[in-house]
Enzyme design. Structure first.
Site, PDB file in Angstrom:
ATOM      1  N   LYS A 147      66.772  14.262  76.941  1.00 39.05           N
ATOM      2  CA  LYS A 147      66.457  16.126  77.240  1.00 39.05           C
ATOM      3  C   LYS A 147      65.729  16.002  78.838  1.00 39.05           C
ATOM      4  CE  LYS A 147      62.319  18.888  75.534  1.00 39.05           C
ATOM      5  NZ  LYS A 147      61.414  19.406  74.205  1.00 39.05           N
ATOM      6  N   ARG A 186      60.898   9.387  64.488  1.00 42.88           N
ATOM      7  CA  ARG A 186      60.834   9.319  65.847  1.00 42.88           C
ATOM      8  C   ARG A 186      58.927  10.005  66.136  1.00 42.88           C
ATOM      9  NH1 ARG A 186      62.513  10.248  71.227  1.00 42.88           N
ATOM     10  NH2 ARG A 186      60.984  11.913  72.912  1.00 42.88           N
ATOM     11  N   HIS A 236      63.733  13.942  62.699  1.00 43.03           N
ATOM     12  CA  HIS A 236      62.431  14.013  64.097  1.00 43.03           C
ATOM     13  C   HIS A 236      61.051  12.949  63.621  1.00 43.03           C
ATOM     14  CE1 HIS A 236      62.035  14.887  68.487  1.00 43.03           C
ATOM     15  NE2 HIS A 236      61.005  15.037  68.109  1.00 43.03           N
ATOM     16  N   TYR A 294      49.678  11.298  69.505  1.00 44.46           N
ATOM     17  CA  TYR A 294      49.614   9.841  68.710  1.00 44.46           C
ATOM     18  C   TYR A 294      48.298   9.255  68.121  1.00 44.46           C
ATOM     19  CZ  TYR A 294      55.154  11.323  68.888  1.00 44.46           C
ATOM     20  OH  TYR A 294      56.359  11.434  69.069  1.00 44.46           O
ATOM     21  N   ARG A 333      66.060  11.256  69.471  1.00 42.97           N
ATOM     22  CA  ARG A 333      66.078  12.184  68.853  1.00 42.97           C
ATOM     23  C   ARG A 333      67.347  12.925  68.460  1.00 42.97           C
ATOM     24  NH1 ARG A 333      64.025  12.737  74.438  1.00 42.97           N
ATOM     25  NH2 ARG A 333      62.042  13.221  74.904  1.00 42.97           N
TER      26      ARG A 333
END
Length: 434
Positions: A314, A382, A379, A414, A289
């Protein structure tokens, strides 16, 4: 039709038929064979059959008129595709195969996540069925009310100190503190003449409706605003947990944008500055991130085990991720030239980490220079990291660990992006000797 018990019994046998109390008529779905059965049953009693070539769809925001063989595909700002068409079972069946599809029974349309892959699949199916495609993109709302700033109203009220201190006391991250305080400031400045303690539930609900109808904010923003307000009255003031009688919006499932390996390569090649390239390569090669990249320290790079330690990310979690050999090479080149002291990527001021805004500017310039027209952000690197790992055969559980996802369902997104390997899958029918 006149009231007749035998006729009513026949109508009821037709699937999903229902009585419309308002218009005093029966409504029957136009399923294959239904019209023929009605014509055969009523015979000469059937005085008129009218076929409407146009389909009209009306709601609060838009009115659509669709031709019989026309399909309206509407791309929304929420990264969804709305599909409006008449009774076409083959197209409906194809839409049901798309992940996260939904049917809006009120507005009579299908909705699927927007992606180029899904859009092309829909276009192919429409062409295959010899239908006409009408494609529209939702424009930016011109009448959206902007967020109030200290320059807009006199005596602008800042977030109370006790609110900020409570967030710090409960060890909320810097990003969450910044987000919550900003959202709460917007709320209290909506009622600039009211004492915060006297604002009641009715006013809170009115403000939340203002966000939706006037500010036209996203579902995520709406949920965050609710949480920020509840935090003050429940955690800061120590009040009882309350339910505000406004529906929390269900977050629309969208698929993230992903760069191909060729596009990643093009982005990195046009980034000639060693430091800038090292930053982008580190983010992509480790699936970081942007907040994790700016908080990396030199000691987090383990060149012996070829790992990068990500601390207190996070969810207050630590994890290890990959250190690419090529990333290590450019990091060493960068290190010799810039000689950072503590932070891996230092900013303009000595001893301060690089800012997220600067990284966004670097990436934005690189994408533009590489000629990439997709709507992407830092992002996206990522997301691309995870998708490319999956396409190269990496187990989903390892990807989950590298990304630091607590829930495996977050990582499973994904699998809906990549289609690599589909051409190698053999249908079980092909194994039968027929």
């Amino acid at each position: 039709m006149p009231k007749n018990e035998a006729d009513v019994k026949f109508i009821i046998t037709l699937r999903f038929s229902k009585w419309d109390k308002q218009n005093y008529c029966w409504i029957i779905p136009h399923y294959p064979g239904n019209l023929e059965m009605i014509q055969n049953y009523f015979g000469k009693r059937l005085t008129q059959v009218t076929v409407h070539e146009l389909l009209e769809v009306k709601n609060k925001e838009h009115n659509y008129t669709i031709q019989k063989n026309e399909v309206l595909v509407f791309q929304t700002k929420a990264k969804r595709l709305k599909l409006i068409f008449g009774y076409i079972p083959e197209l409906s069946k194809a839409i049901k195969k798309i992940p996260f599809h939904t049917w809006d029974s009120k507005n009579k349309w299908w909705s699927v996540p927007y992606s180029e892959q899904f859009l092309q699949e829909i276009k192919r199916k429409i062409e295959e069925l010899k239908l006409t495609l009408r494609y529209e993109i939702e424009p930016d709302p011109d009448n959206r009310v902007m967020r109030v700033t200290p320059y807009d109203i006199p005596n602008y009220r800042n977030c109370p100190d006790e609110y900020r201190m409570k967030l710090i006391e409960l060890r909320y991250s810097k990003n969450t503190i910044k987000l919550y305080t900003g959202l709460f400031e917007e709320f209290i400045n909506y009622y600039p003449t009211f004492d915060i303690h006297t604002i009641d539930e009715t006013q809170i609900i009115q403000f939340l409706r203002f966000l939706v109808t006037e500010r036209k904010i996203s579902t995520t923003y709406q949920n965050q605003s609710i949480n920020a307000i509840k935090f003050y009255y429940e955690r800061v003031l120590g009040g009882q947990r309350k339910f505000y009688f406004i529906d929390r919006p269900k977050k629309e499932k969208t698929l993230p944008s992903v760069l191909s390996t060729e596009e990643v390569l093009a982005t990195l090649k046009v980034t000639t500055n060693v430091k800038h390239r090292a930053i982008l390569m580190t983010i992509y090669s480790a699936g970081l991130r942007i907040s994790e990249a700016v908080n990396l320290k030199i000691k987090d790079i383990d060149s012996h085990r070829m790992q990068i330690r990500v601390q207190q990310s996070k969810g207050k979690k630590d994890r290890y991720t990959l250190l690419s050999h090529k990333t290590l090479t450019i990091l060493r080149t960068y290190f010799q030239e810039y000689k950072p002291k503590e932070w891996l990527f230092e900013g303009q001021q000595a001893g301060e980490p690089y800012t997220a805004r600067s990284i966004q500017a670097i990436f934005g310039a690189a994408v533009q220079k590489a000629g990439i027209t997709k709507k992407v952000s830092v992002h996206t690197l990522r997301h691309s990291f995870a998708t490319h790992l999956l396409e190269n055969g990496t187990d989903l559980r390892y990807i989950q660990s590298l990304l630091g996802h607590e829930n495996s369902k977050t990582t499973e997104i994904y699998t809906h992006i990549t289609t690599k390997g589909f051409d190698q899958i053999k249908s079980p029918l092909d194994t039968l000797d027929i």
